[in-house]
Design a protein around this motif. Structure first.
Motif, PDB file in Angstrom:
ATOM      1  N   SER A  40      -4.254  25.344  65.292  1.00 46.26           N
ATOM      2  CA  SER A  40      -5.046  26.136  66.241  1.00 46.26           C
ATOM      3  C   SER A  40      -5.308  25.342  67.521  1.00 46.26           C
ATOM      4  N   ALA A  41      -5.452  24.028  67.416  1.00 45.89           N
ATOM      5  CA  ALA A  41      -5.614  23.205  68.620  1.00 45.89           C
ATOM      6  C   ALA A  41      -4.357  23.249  69.473  1.00 45.89           C
ATOM      7  N   PHE A  42      -3.205  23.255  68.834  1.00 43.52           N
ATOM      8  CA  PHE A  42      -1.950  23.367  69.579  1.00 43.52           C
ATOM      9  C   PHE A  42      -1.856  24.717  70.281  1.00 43.52           C
ATOM     10  N   PHE A  45      -4.065  24.613  73.264  1.00 46.46           N
ATOM     11  CA  PHE A  45      -3.434  23.806  74.309  1.00 46.46           C
ATOM     12  C   PHE A  45      -2.368  24.605  75.045  1.00 46.46           C
ATOM     13  N   MET A  46      -1.564  25.345  74.306  1.00 47.39           N
ATOM     14  CA  MET A  46      -0.528  26.147  74.944  1.00 47.39           C
ATOM     15  C   MET A  46      -1.125  27.292  75.754  1.00 47.39           C
ATOM     16  N   GLY A  47      -2.351  27.692  75.426  1.00 47.70           N
ATOM     17  CA  GLY A  47      -3.050  28.707  76.204  1.00 47.70           C
ATOM     18  C   GLY A  47      -3.609  28.170  77.510  1.00 47.70           C
ATOM     19  N   GLY A  48      -3.667  26.868  77.664  1.00 44.81           N
ATOM     20  CA  GLY A  48      -4.081  26.282  78.922  1.00 44.81           C
ATOM     21  C   GLY A  48      -5.412  25.566  78.910  1.00 44.81           C
ATOM     22  N   ASP A  49      -6.181  25.665  77.868  1.00 41.52           N
ATOM     23  CA  ASP A  49      -7.485  25.009  77.806  1.00 41.52           C
ATOM     24  C   ASP A  49      -7.321  23.630  77.184  1.00 41.52           C
ATOM     25  N   THR A  50      -6.949  22.667  77.996  1.00 38.52           N
ATOM     26  CA  THR A  50      -6.625  21.345  77.472  1.00 38.52           C
ATOM     27  C   THR A  50      -7.862  20.568  77.023  1.00 38.52           C
ATOM     28  N   ASP A  51      -8.995  20.766  77.681  1.00 39.62           N
ATOM     29  CA  ASP A  51     -10.203  20.038  77.287  1.00 39.62           C
ATOM     30  C   ASP A  51     -10.676  20.448  75.896  1.00 39.62           C
ATOM     31  N   PHE A  52     -10.667  21.743  75.629  1.00 41.28           N
ATOM     32  CA  PHE A  52     -11.091  22.222  74.314  1.00 41.28           C
ATOM     33  C   PHE A  52     -10.092  21.786  73.240  1.00 41.28           C
ATOM     34  N   ALA A  53      -8.804  21.815  73.558  1.00 42.05           N
ATOM     35  CA  ALA A  53      -7.782  21.372  72.599  1.00 42.05           C
ATOM     36  C   ALA A  53      -7.938  19.890  72.294  1.00 42.05           C
ATOM     37  N   PHE A  54      -8.270  19.088  73.313  1.00 42.18           N
ATOM     38  CA  PHE A  54      -8.496  17.664  73.088  1.00 42.18           C
ATOM     39  C   PHE A  54      -9.689  17.453  72.162  1.00 42.18           C
ATOM     40  N   GLY A  55     -10.749  18.226  72.348  1.00 45.49           N
ATOM     41  CA  GLY A  55     -11.914  18.114  71.474  1.00 45.49           C
ATOM     42  C   GLY A  55     -11.597  18.474  70.036  1.00 45.49           C
ATOM     43  N   ILE A  56     -10.792  19.528  69.861  1.00 52.43           N
ATOM     44  CA  ILE A  56     -10.398  19.921  68.508  1.00 52.43           C
ATOM     45  C   ILE A  56      -9.563  18.819  67.864  1.00 52.43           C
ATOM     46  N   CYS A  57      -8.630  18.253  68.618  1.00 48.58           N
ATOM     47  CA  CYS A  57      -7.777  17.187  68.077  1.00 48.58           C
ATOM     48  C   CYS A  57      -8.590  15.952  67.724  1.00 48.58           C
ATOM     49  N   PHE A  58      -9.621  15.670  68.501  1.00 50.43           N
ATOM     50  CA  PHE A  58     -10.482  14.531  68.210  1.00 50.43           C
ATOM     51  C   PHE A  58     -11.162  14.716  66.849  1.00 50.43           C
ATOM     52  N   VAL A  59     -11.608  15.934  66.565  1.00 53.44           N
ATOM     53  CA  VAL A  59     -12.236  16.229  65.274  1.00 53.44           C
ATOM     54  C   VAL A  59     -11.203  16.160  64.151  1.00 53.44           C
ATOM     55  N   VAL A  60      -9.999  16.665  64.406  1.00 57.02           N
ATOM     56  CA  VAL A  60      -8.959  16.683  63.381  1.00 57.02           C
ATOM     57  C   VAL A  60      -8.539  15.270  62.995  1.00 57.02           C
TER      58      VAL A  60
END
Length: 124
Positions: A40-42, A45-60
């Motif tokens: 879901s983080a990927f 990220f592909m949707g364009g919200d890189t900051d939120f994707a980075f936060g999700i990846c940090f948790v993962v």
């Protein structure tokens, strides 16, 4: 039985009792959930919200570390040995850092256009 002897049969049966595999199952479940959240983080990220994707990846990253440690404890301590071993493997491949390293090694040409930066060049 003779006097002053020990019955070895009873000790062998007590040592062979099965341990509860709940730790291995928790490790495997956490690793699968980590893989789903990483996917879901990927997508984010592909949707364009890189900051939120980075936060999700940090948790993962932390979820996969916890799953890997629990899986290792389960595999070594025989608390659901196979569940723990599979949980360690799934957690390893669900870790975003490992996925990025694998992507750089296997297919670096995919990274050149990721995020749309290559198509938004300057036109004269």
């Amino acid at each position: 039985m003779q006097r002053n002897t020990v019955d070895v049969r009873q000790q062998g049966q007590a040592a062979r009792r099965k341990r509860n595999p709940v730790v291995g199952k928790i490790a495997l479940g956490l690793a699968v959930v980590s893989a789903a959240v990483d996917a879901s983080a990927f997508a984010v990220f592909m949707g364009g919200d890189t900051d939120f994707a980075f936060g999700i990846c940090f948790v993962v990253v932390f979820l996969t570390l916890i799953a890997a440690v629990l899986g290792f404890v389960a595999a070594v301590g025989s608390f659901g040995r196979w569940y723990g071993a599979v949980g360690v493997v799934v957690a390893f491949f669900a870790n975003p850092v490992i996925l990025i390293v694998l992507l750089v090694i296997v297919a670096p040409e995919l990274l050149t256009d990721m995020g749309g930066s290559a198509t938004s060049g300057t036109s004269n």
